[in-house]
Design a protein around this motif. Structure first.
Motif, PDB file in Angstrom:
ATOM      1  N   ALA A  94       0.834  -1.216   0.000  1.00  0.00           N
ATOM      2  CA  ALA A  94       0.000   0.000   0.000  1.00  0.00           C
ATOM      3  C   ALA A  94       0.868   1.266   0.000  1.00  0.00           C
ATOM      4  CB  ALA A  94      -0.930  -0.002   1.213  1.00  0.00           C
ATOM      5  N   GLU A  95       2.014   1.211   0.709  1.00  0.00           N
ATOM      6  CA  GLU A  95       2.904   2.401   0.777  1.00  0.00           C
ATOM      7  C   GLU A  95       3.458   2.712  -0.615  1.00  0.00           C
ATOM      8  OE1 GLU A  95       3.657  -0.470   2.424  1.00  0.00           O
ATOM      9  OE2 GLU A  95       2.610   0.057   4.277  1.00  0.00           O
ATOM     10  N   CYS A  96       3.868   1.650  -1.314  1.00  0.00           N
ATOM     11  CA  CYS A  96       4.405   1.818  -2.670  1.00  0.00           C
ATOM     12  C   CYS A  96       3.345   2.465  -3.566  1.00  0.00           C
ATOM     13  CB  CYS A  96       4.826   0.459  -3.229  1.00  0.00           C
ATOM     14  SG  CYS A  96       5.292   0.481  -4.973  1.00  0.00           S
ATOM     15  N   LEU A  97       2.123   1.960  -3.466  1.00  0.00           N
ATOM     16  CA  LEU A  97       1.028   2.493  -4.282  1.00  0.00           C
ATOM     17  C   LEU A  97       0.784   3.965  -3.972  1.00  0.00           C
ATOM     18  CD1 LEU A  97      -1.691  -0.338  -4.182  1.00  0.00           C
ATOM     19  CD2 LEU A  97      -0.559   0.540  -6.216  1.00  0.00           C
ATOM     20  N   MET A  98       0.715   4.282  -2.665  1.00  0.00           N
ATOM     21  CA  MET A  98       0.398   5.656  -2.274  1.00  0.00           C
ATOM     22  C   MET A  98       1.498   6.638  -2.666  1.00  0.00           C
ATOM     23  SD  MET A  98      -1.419   4.992   1.378  1.00  0.00           S
ATOM     24  CE  MET A  98      -1.503   6.711   1.846  1.00  0.00           C
ATOM     25  N   SER A  99       2.751   6.269  -2.425  1.00  0.00           N
ATOM     26  CA  SER A  99       3.843   7.216  -2.726  1.00  0.00           C
ATOM     27  C   SER A  99       3.967   7.428  -4.236  1.00  0.00           C
ATOM     28  CB  SER A  99       5.174   6.743  -2.131  1.00  0.00           C
ATOM     29  OG  SER A  99       5.526   5.487  -2.669  1.00  0.00           O
ATOM     30  N   ASN A 100       3.797   6.342  -5.027  1.00  0.00           N
ATOM     31  CA  ASN A 100       3.862   6.492  -6.478  1.00  0.00           C
ATOM     32  C   ASN A 100       2.681   7.291  -7.018  1.00  0.00           C
ATOM     33  OD1 ASN A 100       6.139   5.137  -8.012  1.00  0.00           O
ATOM     34  ND2 ASN A 100       5.638   3.559  -6.516  1.00  0.00           N
ATOM     35  N   ALA A 101       1.505   7.064  -6.413  1.00  0.00           N
ATOM     36  CA  ALA A 101       0.306   7.801  -6.842  1.00  0.00           C
ATOM     37  C   ALA A 101       0.488   9.291  -6.567  1.00  0.00           C
ATOM     38  CB  ALA A 101      -0.922   7.262  -6.116  1.00  0.00           C
ATOM     39  N   GLU A 102       1.017   9.596  -5.388  1.00  0.00           N
ATOM     40  CA  GLU A 102       1.251  10.999  -5.003  1.00  0.00           C
ATOM     41  C   GLU A 102       2.217  11.671  -5.979  1.00  0.00           C
ATOM     42  OE1 GLU A 102       0.435  14.073  -3.663  1.00  0.00           O
ATOM     43  OE2 GLU A 102      -0.130  12.826  -1.944  1.00  0.00           O
ATOM     44  N   ALA A 103       3.336  10.983  -6.282  1.00  0.00           N
ATOM     45  CA  ALA A 103       4.357  11.553  -7.176  1.00  0.00           C
ATOM     46  C   ALA A 103       3.803  11.743  -8.589  1.00  0.00           C
ATOM     47  CB  ALA A 103       5.588  10.643  -7.203  1.00  0.00           C
ATOM     48  N   LEU A 104       3.051  10.748  -9.068  1.00  0.00           N
ATOM     49  CA  LEU A 104       2.510  10.820 -10.434  1.00  0.00           C
ATOM     50  C   LEU A 104       1.463  11.933 -10.543  1.00  0.00           C
ATOM     51  CD1 LEU A 104       2.549   9.581 -13.257  1.00  0.00           C
ATOM     52  CD2 LEU A 104       0.931   7.845 -12.487  1.00  0.00           C
ATOM     53  N   LEU A 105       0.587  12.035  -9.537  1.00  0.00           N
ATOM     54  CA  LEU A 105      -0.429  13.103  -9.558  1.00  0.00           C
ATOM     55  C   LEU A 105       0.230  14.482  -9.528  1.00  0.00           C
ATOM     56  CD1 LEU A 105      -3.168  11.556  -7.254  1.00  0.00           C
ATOM     57  CD2 LEU A 105      -3.555  12.402  -9.576  1.00  0.00           C
ATOM     58  N   ALA A 106       1.327  14.603  -8.784  1.00  0.00           N
ATOM     59  CA  ALA A 106       2.039  15.896  -8.720  1.00  0.00           C
ATOM     60  C   ALA A 106       2.588  16.267 -10.109  1.00  0.00           C
ATOM     61  CB  ALA A 106       3.180  15.815  -7.701  1.00  0.00           C
ATOM     62  N   LYS A 107       3.137  15.263 -10.816  1.00  0.00           N
ATOM     63  CA  LYS A 107       3.658  15.509 -12.176  1.00  0.00           C
ATOM     64  C   LYS A 107       2.539  15.959 -13.117  1.00  0.00           C
ATOM     65  CE  LYS A 107       7.432  12.119 -12.755  1.00  0.00           C
ATOM     66  NZ  LYS A 107       7.669  10.835 -13.467  1.00  0.00           N
ATOM     67  N   VAL A 108       1.390  15.267 -13.016  1.00  0.00           N
ATOM     68  CA  VAL A 108       0.262  15.603 -13.901  1.00  0.00           C
ATOM     69  C   VAL A 108      -0.252  17.005 -13.566  1.00  0.00           C
ATOM     70  CG1 VAL A 108      -2.037  14.927 -14.719  1.00  0.00           C
ATOM     71  CG2 VAL A 108      -0.386  13.157 -14.114  1.00  0.00           C
ATOM     72  N   ARG A 109      -0.317  17.326 -12.270  1.00  0.00           N
ATOM     73  CA  ARG A 109      -0.781  18.669 -11.860  1.00  0.00           C
ATOM     74  C   ARG A 109       0.094  19.762 -12.473  1.00  0.00           C
ATOM     75  NH1 ARG A 109      -0.752  16.756  -6.534  1.00  0.00           N
ATOM     76  NH2 ARG A 109      -2.729  15.672  -6.155  1.00  0.00           N
ATOM     77  N   ARG A 110       1.418  19.514 -12.474  1.00  0.00           N
ATOM     78  CA  ARG A 110       2.337  20.508 -13.044  1.00  0.00           C
ATOM     79  C   ARG A 110       2.031  20.735 -14.523  1.00  0.00           C
ATOM     80  NH1 ARG A 110       6.174  18.277  -9.471  1.00  0.00           N
ATOM     81  NH2 ARG A 110       7.076  16.857 -11.016  1.00  0.00           N
ATOM     82  N   LYS A 111       1.762  19.639 -15.240  1.00  0.00           N
ATOM     83  CA  LYS A 111       1.443  19.744 -16.669  1.00  0.00           C
ATOM     84  C   LYS A 111       0.111  20.466 -16.879  1.00  0.00           C
ATOM     85  CE  LYS A 111       4.680  18.219 -19.288  1.00  0.00           C
ATOM     86  NZ  LYS A 111       5.269  19.166 -20.247  1.00  0.00           N
ATOM     87  N   TYR A 112      -0.874  20.156 -16.051  1.00  0.00           N
ATOM     88  CA  TYR A 112      -2.181  20.824 -16.162  1.00  0.00           C
ATOM     89  C   TYR A 112      -2.007  22.326 -15.952  1.00  0.00           C
ATOM     90  CZ  TYR A 112      -5.162  16.614 -16.359  1.00  0.00           C
ATOM     91  OH  TYR A 112      -5.801  15.454 -16.745  1.00  0.00           O
ATOM     92  N   LYS A 113      -1.162  22.677 -14.982  1.00  0.00           N
ATOM     93  CA  LYS A 113      -0.929  24.094 -14.686  1.00  0.00           C
ATOM     94  C   LYS A 113      -0.261  24.776 -15.886  1.00  0.00           C
ATOM     95  CE  LYS A 113       0.904  27.066 -11.067  1.00  0.00           C
ATOM     96  NZ  LYS A 113       1.832  27.185  -9.957  1.00  0.00           N
ATOM     97  N   GLU A 114       0.723  24.074 -16.465  1.00  0.00           N
ATOM     98  CA  GLU A 114       1.458  24.614 -17.616  1.00  0.00           C
ATOM     99  C   GLU A 114       0.504  24.910 -18.785  1.00  0.00           C
ATOM    100  OE1 GLU A 114       4.664  22.830 -20.821  1.00  0.00           O
ATOM    101  OE2 GLU A 114       4.756  22.032 -18.793  1.00  0.00           O
ATOM    102  N   TYR A 115      -0.492  24.036 -18.980  1.00  0.00           N
ATOM    103  CA  TYR A 115      -1.406  24.198 -20.114  1.00  0.00           C
ATOM    104  C   TYR A 115      -2.720  24.884 -19.729  1.00  0.00           C
ATOM    105  CZ  TYR A 115       1.579  21.564 -23.229  1.00  0.00           C
ATOM    106  OH  TYR A 115       2.629  21.179 -24.027  1.00  0.00           O
ATOM    107  N   GLY A 116      -2.822  25.348 -18.464  1.00  0.00           N
ATOM    108  CA  GLY A 116      -4.045  26.054 -18.041  1.00  0.00           C
ATOM    109  C   GLY A 116      -5.270  25.150 -18.005  1.00  0.00           C
ATOM    110  N   ILE A 117      -5.052  23.878 -17.687  1.00  0.00           N
ATOM    111  CA  ILE A 117      -6.181  22.934 -17.635  1.00  0.00           C
ATOM    112  C   ILE A 117      -6.756  22.972 -16.218  1.00  0.00           C
ATOM    113  CG2 ILE A 117      -6.814  20.478 -17.816  1.00  0.00           C
ATOM    114  CD1 ILE A 117      -4.289  20.352 -19.797  1.00  0.00           C
ATOM    115  N   GLN A 118      -8.036  23.267 -16.137  1.00  0.00           N
ATOM    116  CA  GLN A 118      -8.658  23.508 -14.822  1.00  0.00           C
ATOM    117  C   GLN A 118      -9.125  22.231 -14.128  1.00  0.00           C
ATOM    118  OE1 GLN A 118      -8.621  26.580 -13.536  1.00  0.00           O
ATOM    119  NE2 GLN A 118      -7.604  27.235 -15.421  1.00  0.00           N
ATOM    120  N   GLU A 119      -9.053  21.099 -14.799  1.00  0.00           N
ATOM    121  CA  GLU A 119      -9.667  19.897 -14.237  1.00  0.00           C
ATOM    122  C   GLU A 119      -8.827  19.257 -13.152  1.00  0.00           C
ATOM    123  OE1 GLU A 119     -10.878  17.334 -17.370  1.00  0.00           O
ATOM    124  OE2 GLU A 119     -11.041  19.065 -18.681  1.00  0.00           O
ATOM    125  N   LYS A 120      -9.468  18.374 -12.392  1.00  0.00           N
ATOM    126  CA  LYS A 120      -8.743  17.654 -11.353  1.00  0.00           C
ATOM    127  C   LYS A 120      -8.135  16.390 -11.975  1.00  0.00           C
ATOM    128  CE  LYS A 120      -9.032  15.951  -6.676  1.00  0.00           C
ATOM    129  NZ  LYS A 120      -9.795  15.534  -5.531  1.00  0.00           N
TER     130      LYS A 120
END
Length: 431
Positions: free
Chosen positions: A250-276
């Motif tokens: 579960a720890e592996c899943l959570m830490s990887n999920a957190e890191a991946l979501l952070a990367k996607v958030r950065r890209k959404y911000k770069e392109y002005g995408i408002q979605e979650k």
């Protein structure tokens, strides 16, 4: 028919379509050069998702079922591609042994097998069906809904060759993804062509290897077009020791999920995408839409209910899940008849031969559509106007949209060829 794209964020996709159409000669030359260096998988289907701001493959199948969902008009393309594929492998081929899955009662799947038999028969081969199901001891006829039937026969192994009684094939085509493991009867066939190779089956293959290869292909292709590879590439991560039944990993899943979501958030911000953003967690091996969940917050992974644990812990043929891929979720904004849809592109050898929309009114834009309730609407790849129309406004022309889907699907097919080369147990390793 082009379904509606229900999003205001069509900007990047329209730009991408424009760029792909303007670069058509360079793109086709790029593919030609890739196929001079690499061998395409024998046949492939690719699930593509169009978010309006991003267009990416989310799954690549090397044992595609679903040929029954292609229209009659697409058949000539499929037959021509099958001829080209067989000619390269075994030009003097007369007999083809097709080994399907063991679902003798799934009529949709069996109709797919019937369509494959038709394609290869029209490509000039005697086609017979051999089964890995050891309960079938003699030729067995299976009735199909359209009044026709298929006959499956027990396999006969004779030293280095595999065939049927009084039937010796040059080529053996697997339409069985080997989820349950590699049967002894298929091992050490040195005198015949076995397609796809055994290491393409889910007993060995891993989605993370495929998407690693796809990342490499997407970077090369993006460089050719002068664009950000993220627009066509879903980011991913892997967890190798997971047990959903007892909560291990579960720890592996959570830490990887957190890191991946952070990367996607950065890209959404770069392109002005408002979605979650969201991610998809799925078994690293396997198919049929089993063992898949959508995650919007890593905390969800700490607190899975029993039903979700059960759903995630086993996949096809009762195989336990111990490795998962976490993949950036690509929402689909396509709609057919007001239901969520995604294109699925079919290829034989290096040619796009058709496709369909997988439509599911019971699912949302951020969910797996390959689940109960799915229906299939053919794509018009094979219409006479399938060639892209230069000068047409992006998003307005079916051929242009389908050409773009075909390009993305072929990129996934190039990645599959890289992946199969890298994982080939018989490949010579040069220092």
């Amino acid at each position: 028919m082009v379904p509606h794209l229900i999003t205001a964020l069509t900007g990047p996709i329209n730009e991408l379509e424009q760029r792909i159409l303007e670069s058509l000669p360079a793109i086709e030359r790029w593919f030609r050069l890739e196929w001079m260096e690499h061998t395409p998988p024998f046949y492939t289907s690719v699930d593509v998702r169009n978010a309006g701001f991003k267009l990416a493959p989310v799954d690549t199948n090397l044992f595609p079922g679903g040929f029954n969902n292609l229209t009659q008009e697409m058949l000539p393309l499929a037959v021509q591609a099958a001829m080209a594929a067989i000619e390269k492998i075994c030009p003097e081929a007369r007999n083809l042994l097709l080994i399907p899955e063991n679902h003798t009662r799934n009529t949709f799947y069996l109709t797919n097998v019937s369509r494959l038999v038709q394609i290869f028969h029209q490509a000039g081969l005697n086609v017979r069906l051999g089964t890995l199901n050891e309960e079938i001891k003699s030729p067995t006829e299976i009735a199909l809904p359209d009044g026709t039937s298929l006959t499956v026969e027990p396999l006969v192994r004779n030293r280095g060759r595999l065939g049927l009684k009084d039937f010796d094939p040059c080529t053996i085509l697997l339409n069985n993804d080997l989820s349950a493991g590699i049967p002894k009867v298929l091992e050490n066939l040195h005198e015949q062509y076995l397609l796809p190779p055994l290491h393409a089956g889910w007993a060995v293959r891993r989605k993370t290897n495929h998407f690693q290869a796809y990342e490499e292909v997407a970077k090369k292709f993006a460089k050719l077009l002068g664009m950000d590879p993220w627009l066509i590439n879903p980011m991913f991560a892997r967890c190798g020791e997971v047990n959903f039944s007892d909560g291990t990993g579960a720890e592996c899943l959570m830490s990887n999920a957190e890191a991946l979501l952070a990367k996607v958030r950065r890209k959404y911000k770069e392109y002005g995408i408002q979605e979650k953003p969201f991610i998809i967690v799925k078994a690293d091996a396997g198919t049929y839409g089993m063992g898949i969940m959508t995650v919007r917050d890593p905390k969800e992974l700490a607190d899975l209910n029993r039903r979700t644990r059960n759903k995630m812990s086993t996949i096809k043929d009762g195989q336990e899940v111990s490795e998962v891929i976490l993949q950036e979720g690509v929402p689909t904004y396509e709609r057919v008849h007001d239901a969520v849809a995604e294109p699925v592109v079919y290829m034989i050898d290096r040619y796009v031969v058709g496709g369909f929309y997988r439509v599911n009114a019971e699912r949302g834009i951020d969910e797996n559509l390959n689940s109960p309730g799915a229906s299939f609407v053919p794509l018009a790849f094979a219409e006479s106007n399938q060639l892209p129309k230069p000068g047409a406004k992006p998003g307005a022309s079916a051929p242009n949209r389908f050409y773009m889907y075909g390009v993305i699907a072929r990129l996934a097919m190039v990645a599959a060829s890289y992946e199969l080369e890298a994982t080939d147990p018989d490949a010579e390793i040069y220092e």
